[in-house]
Design a protein around this motif. Sequence first.
Motif, PDB file in Angstrom:
ATOM      1  N   VAL A  90      -4.999   2.211   3.984  1.00  0.00           N
ATOM      2  CA  VAL A  90      -4.278   3.417   3.441  1.00  0.00           C
ATOM      3  C   VAL A  90      -2.973   2.692   2.535  1.00  0.00           C
ATOM      4  O   VAL A  90      -2.671   3.008   1.260  1.00  0.00           O
ATOM      5  N   ARG A  91      -2.284   1.971   2.898  1.00  0.00           N
ATOM      6  CA  ARG A  91      -1.173   1.185   2.412  1.00  0.00           C
ATOM      7  C   ARG A  91      -1.674   0.489   0.858  1.00  0.00           C
ATOM      8  O   ARG A  91      -1.125   0.769  -0.089  1.00  0.00           O
ATOM      9  N   VAL A  92      -2.768  -0.175   1.170  1.00  0.00           N
ATOM     10  CA  VAL A  92      -3.135  -0.851   0.191  1.00  0.00           C
ATOM     11  C   VAL A  92      -3.799   0.310  -0.955  1.00  0.00           C
ATOM     12  O   VAL A  92      -3.709  -0.003  -2.250  1.00  0.00           O
ATOM     13  N   GLY A  93      -4.455   1.082  -0.241  1.00  0.00           N
ATOM     14  CA  GLY A  93      -5.108   2.059  -1.202  1.00  0.00           C
ATOM     15  C   GLY A  93      -4.228   2.969  -1.830  1.00  0.00           C
ATOM     16  O   GLY A  93      -4.359   3.055  -3.148  1.00  0.00           O
ATOM     17  N   GLN A  94      -3.038   3.396  -1.330  1.00  0.00           N
ATOM     18  CA  GLN A  94      -1.782   3.991  -2.130  1.00  0.00           C
ATOM     19  C   GLN A  94      -1.430   2.939  -3.353  1.00  0.00           C
ATOM     20  O   GLN A  94      -1.111   3.474  -4.371  1.00  0.00           O
ATOM     21  N   GLU A  95      -1.220   1.825  -3.031  1.00  0.00           N
ATOM     22  CA  GLU A  95      -0.928   0.824  -4.325  1.00  0.00           C
ATOM     23  C   GLU A  95      -1.888   1.013  -5.128  1.00  0.00           C
ATOM     24  O   GLU A  95      -1.576   1.012  -6.501  1.00  0.00           O
ATOM     25  N   LEU A  96      -3.389   0.848  -4.793  1.00  0.00           N
ATOM     26  CA  LEU A  96      -4.274   0.602  -6.012  1.00  0.00           C
ATOM     27  C   LEU A  96      -4.440   2.228  -6.674  1.00  0.00           C
ATOM     28  O   LEU A  96      -4.479   2.175  -7.823  1.00  0.00           O
ATOM     29  N   ARG A  97      -4.030   3.146  -5.926  1.00  0.00           N
ATOM     30  CA  ARG A  97      -4.235   4.435  -6.526  1.00  0.00           C
ATOM     31  C   ARG A  97      -3.156   4.641  -7.697  1.00  0.00           C
ATOM     32  O   ARG A  97      -3.355   5.161  -8.786  1.00  0.00           O
ATOM     33  N   ALA A  98      -2.038   4.187  -7.302  1.00  0.00           N
ATOM     34  CA  ALA A  98      -0.845   4.252  -8.373  1.00  0.00           C
ATOM     35  C   ALA A  98      -1.274   3.295  -9.410  1.00  0.00           C
ATOM     36  O   ALA A  98      -1.066   3.842 -10.787  1.00  0.00           O
ATOM     37  N   LEU A  99      -1.919   2.237  -9.454  1.00  0.00           N
ATOM     38  CA  LEU A  99      -2.045   1.191 -10.285  1.00  0.00           C
ATOM     39  C   LEU A  99      -3.323   1.733 -11.415  1.00  0.00           C
ATOM     40  O   LEU A  99      -3.282   1.758 -12.541  1.00  0.00           O
ATOM     41  N   THR A 100      -4.539   2.173 -10.653  1.00  0.00           N
ATOM     42  CA  THR A 100      -5.653   2.895 -11.182  1.00  0.00           C
ATOM     43  C   THR A 100      -5.103   4.071 -12.106  1.00  0.00           C
ATOM     44  O   THR A 100      -5.516   4.388 -13.086  1.00  0.00           O
ATOM     45  N   ARG A 101      -4.169   4.848 -11.705  1.00  0.00           N
ATOM     46  CA  ARG A 101      -3.633   6.092 -12.439  1.00  0.00           C
ATOM     47  C   ARG A 101      -2.871   5.640 -13.552  1.00  0.00           C
ATOM     48  O   ARG A 101      -3.065   6.166 -14.819  1.00  0.00           O
ATOM     49  N   GLN A 102      -2.016   4.568 -13.743  1.00  0.00           N
ATOM     50  CA  GLN A 102      -1.295   3.835 -14.545  1.00  0.00           C
ATOM     51  C   GLN A 102      -2.197   3.622 -15.666  1.00  0.00           C
ATOM     52  O   GLN A 102      -1.996   3.468 -16.895  1.00  0.00           O
ATOM     53  N   TYR A 103      -3.558   2.948 -15.420  1.00  0.00           N
ATOM     54  CA  TYR A 103      -4.475   2.435 -16.448  1.00  0.00           C
ATOM     55  C   TYR A 103      -5.664   3.320 -16.698  1.00  0.00           C
ATOM     56  O   TYR A 103      -6.334   3.285 -17.514  1.00  0.00           O
ATOM     57  N   GLY A 104      -5.396   4.741 -16.042  1.00  0.00           N
ATOM     58  CA  GLY A 104      -6.557   5.755 -16.596  1.00  0.00           C
ATOM     59  C   GLY A 104      -7.789   5.211 -15.673  1.00  0.00           C
ATOM     60  O   GLY A 104      -8.973   5.521 -16.241  1.00  0.00           O
ATOM     61  N   ALA A 105      -7.915   4.742 -14.691  1.00  0.00           N
ATOM     62  CA  ALA A 105      -8.991   4.048 -14.136  1.00  0.00           C
ATOM     63  C   ALA A 105      -9.496   4.864 -12.715  1.00  0.00           C
ATOM     64  O   ALA A 105      -8.446   5.774 -12.259  1.00  0.00           O
ATOM     65  N   ARG A 106     -10.643   4.735 -12.366  1.00  0.00           N
ATOM     66  CA  ARG A 106     -11.207   5.433 -11.186  1.00  0.00           C
ATOM     67  C   ARG A 106     -11.138   4.477 -10.188  1.00  0.00           C
ATOM     68  O   ARG A 106     -11.293   3.433 -10.087  1.00  0.00           O
ATOM     69  N   LEU A 107     -10.640   5.066  -8.879  1.00  0.00           N
ATOM     70  CA  LEU A 107     -10.556   4.119  -7.633  1.00  0.00           C
ATOM     71  C   LEU A 107     -11.586   4.569  -6.641  1.00  0.00           C
ATOM     72  O   LEU A 107     -11.613   5.855  -6.151  1.00  0.00           O
ATOM     73  N   ILE A 108     -12.465   4.125  -6.073  1.00  0.00           N
ATOM     74  CA  ILE A 108     -13.398   4.374  -5.157  1.00  0.00           C
ATOM     75  C   ILE A 108     -12.956   3.739  -3.899  1.00  0.00           C
ATOM     76  O   ILE A 108     -12.965   2.439  -3.829  1.00  0.00           O
ATOM     77  N   VAL A 109     -13.242   4.208  -2.595  1.00  0.00           N
ATOM     78  CA  VAL A 109     -13.242   3.551  -1.395  1.00  0.00           C
ATOM     79  C   VAL A 109     -14.195   3.278  -0.537  1.00  0.00           C
ATOM     80  O   VAL A 109     -15.151   4.339  -0.633  1.00  0.00           O
ATOM     81  N   ASN A 110     -14.533   2.237  -0.240  1.00  0.00           N
ATOM     82  CA  ASN A 110     -15.979   1.765   0.423  1.00  0.00           C
ATOM     83  C   ASN A 110     -15.813   2.364   1.817  1.00  0.00           C
ATOM     84  O   ASN A 110     -14.942   2.087   2.757  1.00  0.00           O
TER      85      ASN A 110
END
Length: 207
Positions: free
Chosen positions: A46-66
């Motif tokens: 969850v911690r890492v995912g939240q950071e990645l979610r912020a980054l992907t939003r910044q770049y307009g990218a999609r984030l998928i969780v395995n």
Amino acid sequence: MRRLSGLYVITEPALRDPIETAHQVLMAGVRLLQLRDKTATTRELVRVGQELRALTRQYGARLIVNDRLDVALAIEADGVHLGQDDLPVLLARRIAGERLLIGVSAETVAEAMEAESAGADYLGVGPMFATSTKPDAGAPVGPERLRAIKQAVHIPVFGIGGITLENAPAVLEAGADGICIVSAIVGAPDPAAAARQFLRLIGSGGE
């Protein structure tokens, strides 16, 4: 919802920190990223995912969780990717509704057709070639199996497993809508440069 295609990068913490991976590949133009970590605790995911979610939003990218639907929902990811031994697609869709993309791993035409009929949004077909990043992966399915699967379904199909710049053209020629890359980018000395090479080959970042 736009059709998924292009370059799909999957994190591998044994090769490189997922946050560092995300910074580099998103900067290079990748717009489809998966958080995969088979050893992390739920809190760490969850911690890492939240950071990645912020980054992907910044770049307009999609984030998928395995694998982890609960984590995908908790961090408001764009989707979840499920293996054949994970939560069934029908149940995942009942829990998540239509908000989440649901990807499914498939090795055979039968698995692919079953996933599509259950409501999967895309397929990850593989391993295409021998791979060292997923020890439990089965025997390589090869481009011809992907071609057969692509002809049998109507949802996007991504090739995954052991894909390099040298063999990626064969996967694309077999009809793949995109390719999933782990070690050839995450384990490269310069992930951003490696990602740009694949993007030039494919011609799309994951849109």
